[in-house]
Scaffold this active site. Structure first.
Site: not given
Lengths: 1045, 268
Positions: A397, A738, A742
């Protein structure tokens, strides 16, 4: 250049019809469609299946329609009774926690997993053997019952141990899960009440203040300066304004919906941003709840190490069972009694099963887990320790993982020049030219035209860590100026603000008017910042080197070039301008009226541009390079815009400096994108929009052909598709993230890595590992540890398997040659669970043989933990040598006592007859049964000592697989020596301390017998050195292929 | 689609290919050359290990596991030391008398080359030639089997020989004798030959079969006399070594160390 391109946001939130079909009026039933979709996703991998997801059209409805739909009243709120009814119908407004495997199931799994089944079989065979004995002879000895109990105990104890280790690592996590109960301000029965947000129901009217979490999915009815942080949902690090207007078809994009668990940001000044809204979805039916259920719908993949251990267990169990059955048949055909044959079978099973190994593996893994926790990688699932080592693709990410997750000033443009600002975590090193007078003016605007303030009481906190009231960009500007200019609040005090127009989306600028501390002229200074093009429109002059110059076309062009350049870096650009109001027109007493605008807002002087970005963490580029050299592909998957994503990717090295995307090539050659040969491009930036239209084959092609890939504007579901795509390439995929968005991908990944500080609970729950410092660089440490543990586990297993042959041969020889039994079952257990445990754990402390970060990740189907050379070398080379050495000690002891080897052959039957009390040895001495039995125990002890002495050599040779022991350093790993010492001490205790306990069948062995096997031990060492030497000398040769494990 | 769903035929074909692949000439995954190499390797490797193993065999030295001799009886009845016989039934004791024929080793004929040793003292020798002492079979009196080939079984007076296990180098401190008693009070008649069951010290020490050729173990005969009315009664006799300071006759674990217990039943 905060350009939003919402069109490409690919979460599809339509599909009303699909869901209506399953809607049977039951609130829960309505969402069955969702779950079905998840299931199909697992089954078919057809992403089309889940593009139609959620029916939400509340953002299109007017307030009246909403009131009707939810049977509520915007002013009065719901009635308490109605609310209670709804609460009873829909359940509390909280996310159903993911289903936990019951502890008892986990425990039982430990009891029957791995080798336990084999040992249980052994135990039952013992009891059956006793049953047979008992049926023929009521006074049969209970030895077999005890042995069965011991085997059962071994299983139970190792099971409890493994369970305890697992539980210990899981417990660390549960501390994360403590949720603070939230309160919500709700209007019910026309009264404002504070209730726990769990009790919210659909139709409730709630008020949310800045700083609070949004308590449910709400449709905004009215708002004042409200901005929400959607980063955990969409990955956008910028705050999103929220108002009651319906601005977009897509509920995720429209301004009038706030989502559960996102945060309403604190505004810098009063009135505090507030929002009033109607609850439209609660609990699991919220967007967040939906994503969370998507995550729980994704099955937990077996970790690579679990697969490897299973493979290993299969090999060993296969060997045990086939040898067991083979010799059972041989025994029966040699006319042994069934009882004897069963006892052989037990011995063979016990000898073959490395009882202590799985516990050792657990300890080894938890040691590594501890080591990793020290380096800020907290491992939730022990087995995940190794997964990181075999990872071949990391899907990272962006926000918060690769970047610092805070807006920071990255570039400045003034005096027709772009300056680079320091974006490192502490801003310590601002090197751009600060001597220009333009900078003086610019810095003044930055300082004054800013509403953000430090929270009080943080005098001792470093500037970059101070908490700020204000939005992200204002915070960035405040900190930037504080670092360069010193006390900003003092400067603001000296330049008192007399009027202000705050930023709003229609103006796109922010303006304030200040008294100045300039002693020469008491003029008012008007400062303004905003969208660069808007600011430029208002200017007629531009400041260059402190002088005002008319703004002509050429200067406007340089402005645009700079603007485009900064924008192209994915940065958010702000323009700054000012105007000194002439003192004659605006005397000190002049009263500024914001509404009447009794002051000029055009013909200002343009001072400069300043661009901000959420900068990469300073450790990330290095970490990405390390991943690269370790053969790991780093893919960025973000919900953020492609331009920003690409810029960050470039700055951290995910897209390396010299590689181009198809678009870059097209731009450089000035041709259409379609004309570019796709093979020329090394990098690719794929948006969620493009991904939506791709078949899985196309995605595979992208994943296989491009080395450097960035996925931007992706939805949670697409993250899942990407992870699956990577897994189709046979890659072991790590996903970092986070946000709640996700969590499905984290779960689907072979190893999910959540951020400890910024990470949402959902992400942490779904992850296998938590980075306590949110630092991507910690992953590299993890990879290194993971690879090391894989290598070391190989060594541990090789070490442990070796002696199995030495334990097994006695039984085979016993059956075929008829020697008195050389080693007892209990003695074997003492080796497996006694002397060998600490040494095999000690191998976990072994340092890497070569730079493990410079080799490719292991191929999960090819580079097995236990491969053929390992098994063959351990069993047939070292194992056999060990067996010979141990037999040597055994024969020596017997011969010294009077039984020469040839006398021993086929002596078994006579030897074991209880009524033969005058058995002659080779010298005509006569032995009673008990005397023979005692000699037999001495034989066990001798054999045990033989194995023990050679296991020391085995331990030393297992330190390396390729390098010479002398290259590795014999004494570098101190724990090995602790292991060797423990081995000897346990051996001494067993022989001399417990030698008198008959049940353990150890005797006090003459000291010299300890040295009989030493030459064999030295031979083992020498042989292995030769093996390693040839492997090093002739890489790729026949020797290398057959002897390197 | 997945690997698990391979059809039976496919996996069979794969196995066939594994066993012998015509294209690569691989048999069980290895070519002939590879097999040759690996077999050669193991031949040399194991040959070396075997040579090493036989070379390092040690010469015997210690006798610390048997410090005390066990007692054993002749004849040896099957699995447990229980004798059952019927005076009138020759078959019932034929096995026993057959076993006792081993006394042939003790005939004068056999012993004529043996030395007549001085009585009452240990007969220690320095070698290199060790001589064996005679054991006059007449010491066994009624049980010597010269006149009575049935060893008393036909007379309800069965003979059982008790011997002390041979142990190399064992020297008795004090004159050992084998003391036999009946555990049944009403059948007292247990006779021991030689008188008092004495074993002469001259039979100690023994130097082992190889050096001490012709060594004869001293024997003690036990004769249990059944009366007429004792038919069908089981008599337990226990024999123990006595009179020697260093020969133990009591061990918790070893029931044959310096003692032996047997049962006799005389049927009608």
């Amino acid at each position: 250049m905060h350009q939003k391109t919402p069109e490409i946001y690919s979460v599809e939130l339509s599909g009303t019809k699909d869901i209506v079909k399953t809607d049977k009026g039951d609130g829960k039933e309505k969402y069955r469609g969702l779950k079905n979709n998840c299931l199909e996703l697992k089954k078919k991998n057809h992403k089309e299946e889940f593009q139609k997801e959620l029916h939400l059209d509340d953002h299109k409805l007017s307030n009246r329609e909403l009131e009707e739909k939810y049977g509520t009243d915007i002013i009065m709120g719901l009635s308490s009774t109605r609310a209670a009814e709804l609460l009873a119908r829909d359940g509390p407004n909280s996310l159903t926690p993911p289903k936990q495997t019951p502890e008892i199931v986990k425990f039982l799994k430990q009891m029957v997993g791995g080798f336990s089944i084999l040992l249980w079989v052994g135990a039952f065979l013992c009891w059956i053997a006793y049953g047979i004995q008992y049926s023929s002879d009521k006074s049969a000895s209970l030895n077999n019952v005890y042995l069965g109990c011991v085997l059962g105990l071994v299983v139970i104890l190792t099971g409890i141990f493994a369970y305890y280790q697992e539980a210990k690592s899981t417990n660390i996590m549960s501390s994360f899960n403590k949720m603070i109960p939230q309160q919500a301000l709700v209007i019910r029965d026309s009264e404002k009440k504070t209730i726990p947000s769990e009790q919210l129901v659909v139709g409730d009217i709630v008020e949310v203040k800045g700083g609070d979490q949004i308590p449910a999915d709400i449709r905004v009815l009215s708002s004042q300066g409200c901005r929400v942080d959607n980063s955990s949902l969409t990955g956008e690090s910028e705050p999103q304004p929220r108002s009651s207007e319906f601005t977009h078809e897509n509920p995720l994009e429209t301004k009038n919906i706030c989502f559960y668990s996102t945060t309403c940001l604190e505004a810098s000044t009063s009135p505090v941003g507030t929002v009033t809204g109607m609850v439209i979805n609660t609990g699991d039916r919220t967007i967040i709840g939906h994503i969370a259920s998507l995550a729980s719908g994704v099955g937990n993949e077996k970790t690579p190490i679990a697969i490897e251990i299973e493979h290993f267990v299969h090999i060993v169990a296969g060997v045990a069972v086939s040898i067991g059955i083979l010799f059972f048949i041989i025994a029966v055909s040699l006319k042994y009694q069934v009882l004897d044959s069963i006892i052989f079978l037990i011995g063979i099973i016990v000898a073959n099963v490395p009882e202590g190994l799985l516990a050792t593996v657990t300890v080894t893994l938890s040691l590594t887990a501890k080591r990793m926790a020290k380096k800020n990688c907290l491992v939730k699932n022990l087995e995940a320790v190794e997964t990181l080592g075999s990872t071949s693709i990391i899907c990272s990410d962006k926000t918060g993982t690769l970047t610092q997750n805070r807006m920071t000033v990255a570039h400045l443009w003034f005096d027709n020049q772009i300056f680079v600002a320091d974006t490192s975590e502490d801003h310590s090193n601002q090197v751009f030219d600060q001597s220009s007078r333009t900078w003086a003016s610019l810095s003044k605007i930055i300082t004054l035209c800013n509403r953000a303030e430090f929270k009080p009481g943080q005098e001792n906190v470093p500037i970059m860590k101070k908490a700020v009231i204000g939005d992200a960009s204002e915070t960035a500007l405040l900190k930037f100026s504080e670092v360069i200019l010193g006390d900003v609040m003092e400067i603001r005090k000296r330049n008192r603000k007399v009027a202000e127009i705050p930023f709003n989306s229609t103006n796109k600028f922010q303006l304030s008017i200040h008294e100045t501390d300039d002693p020469h002229g008491k003029r008012f200074l008007m400062v303004m910042k905003g969208a660069p093009e808007r600011i430029l429109e208002k200017c007629s002059t531009i400041m260059i080197n402190g002088e005002e110059h008319p703004l002509d076309k050429s200067t406007a062009k340089t402005f645009h070039t700079a603007y485009m350049e900064l924008g192209g870096l994915g940065e958010r650009v702000l323009g700054f301008c000012h105007l000194y109001l002439p003192a004659d027109e605006f005397p000190e007493t002049y009263s500024f009226d914001i509404d009447a605008m009794n002051f000029p807002t055009s013909n200002l002087c343009f001072v400069g541009l300043l661009s901000m970005i959420d900068p990469p963490r300073s450790t990330v580029p290095d970490a990405v390079t390390k991943c690269r050299s370790a053969g790991i592909k780093v893919i960025m998957v973000t919900g953020d815009h492609p331009i920003t994503a690409k810029a960050i990717a470039k700055s951290v090295g995910i897209i390396s400096a010299n590689s181009e995307t198809v678009e870059d090539i097209a731009h450089r050659l000035n041709i259409a994108v379609e004309q570019v040969n796709k093979r020329d491009a090394k990098a690719a930036v794929v948006t969620g929009m493009e991904l939506k239209d791709m078949s899985s084959e196309q995605l595979d092609e992208i994943l296989a052909n491009y080395q450097e890939i960035v996925f931007a504007r992706t939805s949670p579901q697409q993250k899942l598709i990407i992870v699956e795509g990577c897994q189709r390439q046979d890659a072991v995929v790590a996903v970092t993230g986070d946000g709640v968005n996700d969590s499905p991908a984290l779960k689907k990944a072979d190893i999910g890595i959540a951020m400890g500080i910024a990470g949402s609970d959902a992400a942490k729950n779904a992850a296998d590992m938590v980075l306590l410092d949110d630092n991507f660089a910690s992953i590299v440490t993890g990879v290194e540890e993971g690879r090391l543990i894989f290598d070391n586990l190989k060594k541990t297993i090789a070490y442990t398997l070796t002696k199995n042959i030495a334990e097994l041969c006695p039984f085979l020889i016993y059956i075929i040659v008829g020697l008195p039994l050389p080693i007892g079952t209990i003695t074997i257990l003492f080796i497996d669970l006694g002397t060998d445990i600490i040494p095999s754990i000690a191998l976990a402390y072994e340092k890497a043989e070569s730079d493990i970060m410079n080799r490719k990740p292991r191929h999960k189907n090819k580079d097995r933990l236990v491969n053929q050379p390992l098994a063959v070398y351990s069993y047939l080379h070292i194992g056999l040598m060990q067996a010979l050495g141990a037999f040597l000690v055994y024969f020596t002891v017997y011969a010294q006592e009077g039984f020469l080897p040839r006398t021993l052959i086929n002596l078994r039957v006579e030897w074991e007859k209880d009524y033969v009390n005058d058995l002659e040895d080779s010298y005509g001495q006569e032995w009673t049964r008990y005397q023979r039995e005692y000699l037999e125990w001495t034989g066990y002890t001798a054999f045990f000592v033989g194995i023990l002495v050679q296991q020391i050599a085995d331990l030393i040779i297992r330190k390396t697989r390729r390098n010479s022991i002398f290259q590795q350093g014999l004494f570098r790993n101190k724990v090995i020596w602790v292991g060797i010492t423990s081995q000897i001490i346990i051996g001494l205790i067993l022989s001399y301390g417990l030698g008198s306990v008959t049940a353990l069948s150890f005797t006090m062995l003459r000291a010299q017998y300890w040295f009989v096997a030493v030459p064999h031990a030295i031979l083992i060492w020498a042989y292995d050195e030769v093996r390693k030497l040839f492997i090093r000398l002739y890489p790729g040769s026949w020797w290398d292929k057959n002897m390197y494990y | 689609m997945t690997k698990n769903e391979k059809s039976l035929n496919q996996s069979l074909a794969e196995w066939k290919l594994f066993i012998y692949s015509p294209t690569t000439g691989e048999f069980l995954g290895r070519t002939a050359k590879s097999w040759g190499l690996i077999l050669l390797f193991y031949l040399i490797f194991y040959g070396f290990l075997a040579a090493l193993f036989s070379f390092t065999m040690w010469v015997p030295k210690y006798r610390d596991q048997i410090l005390n001799p066990g007692l054993m009886v002749f004849p040896k009845p099957g699995t447990a030391l229980e004798y059952t016989f019927s005076r009138s039934d020759l078959i019932s004791y034929a096995g026993y008398t057959e076993d006792l024929k081993f006394l042939k080793l003790y005939t004068l004929e056999e012993q004529k080359n043996l030395t007549v040793c001085p009585d009452g003292a240990l007969f220690e020798q320095k070698g290199p030639v060790y001589v064996a002492c005679q054991f006059p079979i007449s010491l066994l009196q009624a049980c010597r089997g010269m006149n009575d080939l049935d060893f008393g079984y036909s007379q309800r007076n069965p003979c059982i020989l008790v011997k002390m296990n041979r142990i190399i180098g064992l020297k008795s401190e004090g004159v050992p004798r084998i003391d036999c008693v009946s555990k049944n009070e009403d059948i007292p008649n247990v006779a021991v030959y030689p008188h008092n069951g004495i074993i002469d010290l001259k039979y100690f020490p023994c130097y082992g079969e190889k050096l001490h050729v012709g060594y004869l173990q001293p024997l003690v005969a036990v004769q249990v006399s059944f009366a007429h009315n004792d038919t069908g009664k089981e008599v337990t006799v226990e024999c123990k070594i006595d009179g020697s300071a260093n020969l133990k006759s009591q061990d918790d674990c070893d029931k044959f160390l310096g003692r032996v217990m047997f049962k006799i039943t005389a049927c009608a």
